[in-house]
Design an enzyme around this catalytic site. Sequence first.
Site, PDB file in Angstrom:
ATOM      1  N   SER A 232      -6.511   9.717  17.444  1.00 24.82           N
ATOM      2  CA  SER A 232      -5.954   9.930  16.094  1.00 24.82           C
ATOM      3  C   SER A 232      -4.963  11.092  16.086  1.00 24.82           C
ATOM      4  O   SER A 232      -4.359  11.389  15.056  1.00 24.82           O
ATOM      5  CB  SER A 232      -7.070  10.183  15.075  1.00 24.82           C
ATOM      6  OG  SER A 232      -7.912  11.244  15.486  1.00 24.82           O
TER       7      SER A 232
ATOM      8  N   ASN B  23     -17.738  14.807  12.577  1.00 24.28           N
ATOM      9  CA  ASN B  23     -17.903  14.036  11.339  1.00 24.28           C
ATOM     10  C   ASN B  23     -17.852  14.929  10.099  1.00 24.28           C
ATOM     11  O   ASN B  23     -17.218  14.586   9.104  1.00 24.28           O
ATOM     12  CB  ASN B  23     -19.219  13.257  11.365  1.00 24.28           C
ATOM     13  CG  ASN B  23     -19.260  12.248  12.488  1.00 24.28           C
ATOM     14  OD1 ASN B  23     -18.245  12.017  13.158  1.00 24.28           O
ATOM     15  ND2 ASN B  23     -20.417  11.638  12.724  1.00 24.28           N
TER      16      ASN B  23
ATOM     17  N   THR C  19      11.288  -3.495 -27.901  1.00 26.93           N
ATOM     18  CA  THR C  19      10.046  -4.184 -27.530  1.00 26.93           C
ATOM     19  C   THR C  19      10.499  -5.526 -26.973  1.00 26.93           C
ATOM     20  O   THR C  19      11.523  -6.078 -27.425  1.00 26.93           O
ATOM     21  CB  THR C  19       9.081  -4.397 -28.717  1.00 26.93           C
ATOM     22  OG1 THR C  19       9.686  -5.311 -29.618  1.00 26.93           O
ATOM     23  CG2 THR C  19       8.784  -3.086 -29.448  1.00 26.93           C
ATOM     24  N   HIS C  20       9.799  -6.035 -25.995  1.00 21.37           N
ATOM     25  CA  HIS C  20      10.182  -7.287 -25.312  1.00 21.37           C
ATOM     26  C   HIS C  20      11.586  -7.191 -24.718  1.00 21.37           C
ATOM     27  O   HIS C  20      12.265  -8.202 -24.554  1.00 21.37           O
ATOM     28  CB  HIS C  20      10.109  -8.496 -26.253  1.00 21.37           C
ATOM     29  CG  HIS C  20       8.827  -8.583 -27.033  1.00 21.37           C
ATOM     30  ND1 HIS C  20       7.752  -9.346 -26.622  1.00 21.37           N
ATOM     31  CD2 HIS C  20       8.442  -7.970 -28.176  1.00 21.37           C
ATOM     32  CE1 HIS C  20       6.770  -9.214 -27.497  1.00 21.37           C
ATOM     33  NE2 HIS C  20       7.147  -8.377 -28.454  1.00 21.37           N
TER      34      HIS C  20
ATOM     35  N   SER D 184      29.032   1.261  -2.264  1.00 21.68           N
ATOM     36  CA  SER D 184      28.845   0.034  -1.517  1.00 21.68           C
ATOM     37  C   SER D 184      29.782   0.049  -0.322  1.00 21.68           C
ATOM     38  O   SER D 184      30.893   0.567  -0.406  1.00 21.68           O
ATOM     39  CB  SER D 184      29.152  -1.164  -2.418  1.00 21.68           C
ATOM     40  OG  SER D 184      29.461  -2.292  -1.626  1.00 21.68           O
TER      41      SER D 184
ATOM     42  N   LYS E  41      31.713   0.081  -6.667  1.00 24.29           N
ATOM     43  CA  LYS E  41      30.285   0.208  -6.972  1.00 24.29           C
ATOM     44  C   LYS E  41      29.751   1.637  -6.934  1.00 24.29           C
ATOM     45  O   LYS E  41      30.179   2.468  -6.146  1.00 24.29           O
ATOM     46  CB  LYS E  41      29.449  -0.607  -5.961  1.00 24.29           C
ATOM     47  CG  LYS E  41      29.561  -2.094  -6.086  1.00 24.29           C
ATOM     48  CD  LYS E  41      28.797  -2.701  -7.255  1.00 24.29           C
ATOM     49  CE  LYS E  41      27.312  -2.496  -7.234  1.00 24.29           C
ATOM     50  NZ  LYS E  41      26.623  -3.363  -6.295  1.00 24.29           N
TER      51      LYS E  41
ATOM     52  N   ASN F 247      25.736   2.842  -7.016  1.00 31.92           N
ATOM     53  CA  ASN F 247      24.400   2.248  -7.088  1.00 31.92           C
ATOM     54  C   ASN F 247      23.307   3.274  -7.397  1.00 31.92           C
ATOM     55  O   ASN F 247      23.363   4.396  -6.908  1.00 31.92           O
ATOM     56  CB  ASN F 247      24.068   1.558  -5.771  1.00 31.92           C
ATOM     57  CG  ASN F 247      24.946   0.348  -5.515  1.00 31.92           C
ATOM     58  OD1 ASN F 247      25.380  -0.309  -6.464  1.00 31.92           O
ATOM     59  ND2 ASN F 247      25.219   0.064  -4.264  1.00 31.92           N
TER      60      ASN F 247
ATOM     61  N   GLU G  26      16.031   3.017  -7.684  1.00 28.55           N
ATOM     62  CA  GLU G  26      15.509   1.787  -7.063  1.00 28.55           C
ATOM     63  C   GLU G  26      14.423   2.103  -6.046  1.00 28.55           C
ATOM     64  O   GLU G  26      13.398   1.431  -5.965  1.00 28.55           O
ATOM     65  CB  GLU G  26      16.641   1.036  -6.348  1.00 28.55           C
ATOM     66  CG  GLU G  26      17.695   0.460  -7.254  1.00 28.55           C
ATOM     67  CD  GLU G  26      18.886  -0.039  -6.427  1.00 28.55           C
ATOM     68  OE1 GLU G  26      18.795  -1.147  -5.893  1.00 28.55           O
ATOM     69  OE2 GLU G  26      19.889   0.691  -6.324  1.00 28.55           O
TER      70      GLU G  26
ATOM     71  N   TYR H 203     -21.153   7.812   9.242  1.00 35.33           N
ATOM     72  CA  TYR H 203     -19.779   7.797   9.745  1.00 35.33           C
ATOM     73  C   TYR H 203     -19.529   6.607  10.676  1.00 35.33           C
ATOM     74  O   TYR H 203     -20.388   6.220  11.459  1.00 35.33           O
ATOM     75  CB  TYR H 203     -19.464   9.104  10.501  1.00 35.33           C
ATOM     76  CG  TYR H 203     -18.053   9.090  11.063  1.00 35.33           C
ATOM     77  CD1 TYR H 203     -16.977   9.469  10.286  1.00 35.33           C
ATOM     78  CD2 TYR H 203     -17.799   8.640  12.360  1.00 35.33           C
ATOM     79  CE1 TYR H 203     -15.671   9.423  10.782  1.00 35.33           C
ATOM     80  CE2 TYR H 203     -16.497   8.584  12.862  1.00 35.33           C
ATOM     81  CZ  TYR H 203     -15.445   8.979  12.061  1.00 35.33           C
ATOM     82  OH  TYR H 203     -14.167   8.917  12.556  1.00 35.33           O
TER      83      TYR H 203
ATOM     84  N   GLN I  24     -11.484   6.615  10.574  1.00 44.22           N
ATOM     85  CA  GLN I  24     -10.309   7.285  11.125  1.00 44.22           C
ATOM     86  C   GLN I  24      -9.022   6.650  10.574  1.00 44.22           C
ATOM     87  O   GLN I  24      -7.969   7.267  10.568  1.00 44.22           O
ATOM     88  CB  GLN I  24     -10.348   7.175  12.655  1.00 44.22           C
ATOM     89  CG  GLN I  24      -9.216   7.859  13.366  1.00 44.22           C
ATOM     90  CD  GLN I  24      -9.505   7.993  14.855  1.00 44.22           C
ATOM     91  OE1 GLN I  24     -10.397   8.719  15.252  1.00 44.22           O
ATOM     92  NE2 GLN I  24      -8.773   7.251  15.667  1.00 44.22           N
TER      93      GLN I  24
ATOM     94  N   LYS J 228      -6.586   8.192   7.391  1.00 44.10           N
ATOM     95  CA  LYS J 228      -5.630   9.297   7.306  1.00 44.10           C
ATOM     96  C   LYS J 228      -4.187   8.877   7.088  1.00 44.10           C
ATOM     97  O   LYS J 228      -3.461   9.513   6.320  1.00 44.10           O
ATOM     98  CB  LYS J 228      -5.748  10.175   8.553  1.00 44.10           C
ATOM     99  CG  LYS J 228      -6.778  11.286   8.330  1.00 44.10           C
ATOM    100  CD  LYS J 228      -7.150  12.031   9.568  1.00 44.10           C
ATOM    101  CE  LYS J 228      -8.081  11.247  10.439  1.00 44.10           C
ATOM    102  NZ  LYS J 228      -9.349  10.862   9.771  1.00 44.10           N
TER     103      LYS J 228
HETATM  104  N1  ARG Z   1     -10.764  11.532  14.630  1.00 50.43           N
HETATM  105  C1  ARG Z   1     -11.900  11.284  13.830  1.00 50.43           C
HETATM  106  C2  ARG Z   1     -11.466  10.799  12.450  1.00 50.43           C
HETATM  107  O1  ARG Z   1     -10.350  10.921  12.183  1.00 50.43           O
HETATM  108  C3  ARG Z   1     -12.710  12.520  13.654  1.00 50.43           C
HETATM  109  C4  ARG Z   1     -14.167  12.227  13.524  1.00 50.43           C
HETATM  110  C5  ARG Z   1     -14.608  11.511  14.719  1.00 50.43           C
HETATM  111  N2  ARG Z   1     -16.004  11.461  14.906  1.00 50.43           N
HETATM  112  C6  ARG Z   1     -16.522  10.724  15.892  1.00 50.43           C
HETATM  113  N3  ARG Z   1     -17.747  10.771  16.069  1.00 50.43           N
HETATM  114  N4  ARG Z   1     -15.759   9.950  16.627  1.00 50.43           N
HETATM  115  O2  ARG Z   1     -12.239  10.322  11.664  1.00 50.43           O
END
Ligand code: ARG
Length: 464
Positions: free
Chosen positions: A28, A115, A160-161, A282, A288, A290, A295, A322, A327, A330
């Site tokens: 990760s 964890n 409205t509408h 453009s 143009k 834009n 957007e 966990y 993971q 993130k």
């Molecule tokens: N890289 C892991 C995560 O983002 C951290 C926790 C990992 N824990 C484990 N027992 N593999 O969630």
Amino acid sequence: MTGTPPGSPWGGRFTEPTDRDARAFTASLPFDYRLWPFDLQGSEAWARALAKGGGLSETELDTLLRGLAEVRDELERGAFPFRLELEDIHMNIERRLTEKVGAVGGKLHTGRSRNDQIALDMRLWLRVEIDAIRAALRDVQAALIEQAERHRDSPMPGYTHLQRAQPILLAHHLLAYVFMLQRDRERYADARRRLDVLPLGAGALAGTTAPVDRHALARDLAFRAPSANSVDAVSDRDFALEFLADSAILAMHLSRLGEEIVLWATAEFGFVELPDAYATGSSIMPQKKNPDIAELIRGKTGRVYGDLVRLLTVMKGLPLAYHSDMQEDKEAFFDAADTVRGCLGILAPFLRALRFRVDRVRRLAGESYSTATDLADYLVDRGLPFRQAHEVVGKAVRLALSRGVALAELPLEDLREMSPLFGPDFRQAVTIETSLAARNVYGGTGPQAVAHQLGEARTLLNTP
Ligand code: ARG
């Protein structure tokens, strides 16, 4: 110990090295590296808590803190040797610490698990992020209020509408977004209050065996309280989901504003002049200009919704506690925060630079029989039940349409044939000014009501 990769943190149990592709697949680090300031903050606090409980000597604590400071310095300078084979930011920092201070570095992870560590890092990160997003939201509100102040007397067609409905003040329309964004600010504050709980000390899932006072640790890291259940602490991603849900609602709001600006910038509407600094041309059509920013703000909503659905789906059906699935939280989490911050950051100066074509907007506000309701109200004031007044004015509109004139241009005699209640003052009833002034009800678009509203909106800016 034969083939374990140098420095694999679980070397003891394994005899063969991890496959290279498997390592890349499970890592990760490519995205969690950005948690480093919070990982360090958590580690420093953990070390202090261990020392306070007698789990580390004072000298050991000093050594660890010095080592962590050196690691921080490397990270700040961009000189930190990131190693993908160490999987994530937690193990990268711990390994670097040990390289700097020797075996005592290995004491930092006493009674701690990645964890509870990752749950902590994410909450620390999000606290800061929410504060920044709320500040950016406030700045967009301020930009809207500045435009509203400038246009406190400018009428525009209210819709409205997407059909012209009744005249309103442009300030009133812009202030609608201020109150909308205030709810977003409050939602984030609410999410922040709920996430403000310390998961550290939950260990892998059953609670740490290290001699730490979690209440004191919570105070040290400025959390409201330690989590009450260690299984929940490492399983919970509600705080991330709430953040994503709040961001999805915010993105939807920004998309509506973006859409309005796109419409307003068309030749058909012609309400605003796009500032050159915030528009694009453009590559083929020389004429143009834009509204790309508007957007893209509209378009980026798709990402934020996607981020929410992504994490909801990851979490669905996961038994406690966990799992590595988590993971996958993130990237969605970071992406939503980056996207929302990016949108808010550009929106504030963009709004400040927008120029409304007030004369045209005002003219359009008076067209399309937009004060027909006011003419019905005129008859109601003279005793006609509203339903009948509606009917009479409907006929008047039809007549005016057939002659291609405005209501005020109809001869009084023609109107009197429809209702004897019409008097020569009916023309006064269909002006934009009369229409607006009739709506000074609290929350309405009358000039006095809007002046009051502006005051309320400014007060919102002063609320934390
Ligand atoms: N890289 C892991 C995560 O983002 C951290 C926790 C990992 N824990 C484990 N027992 N593999 O969630």
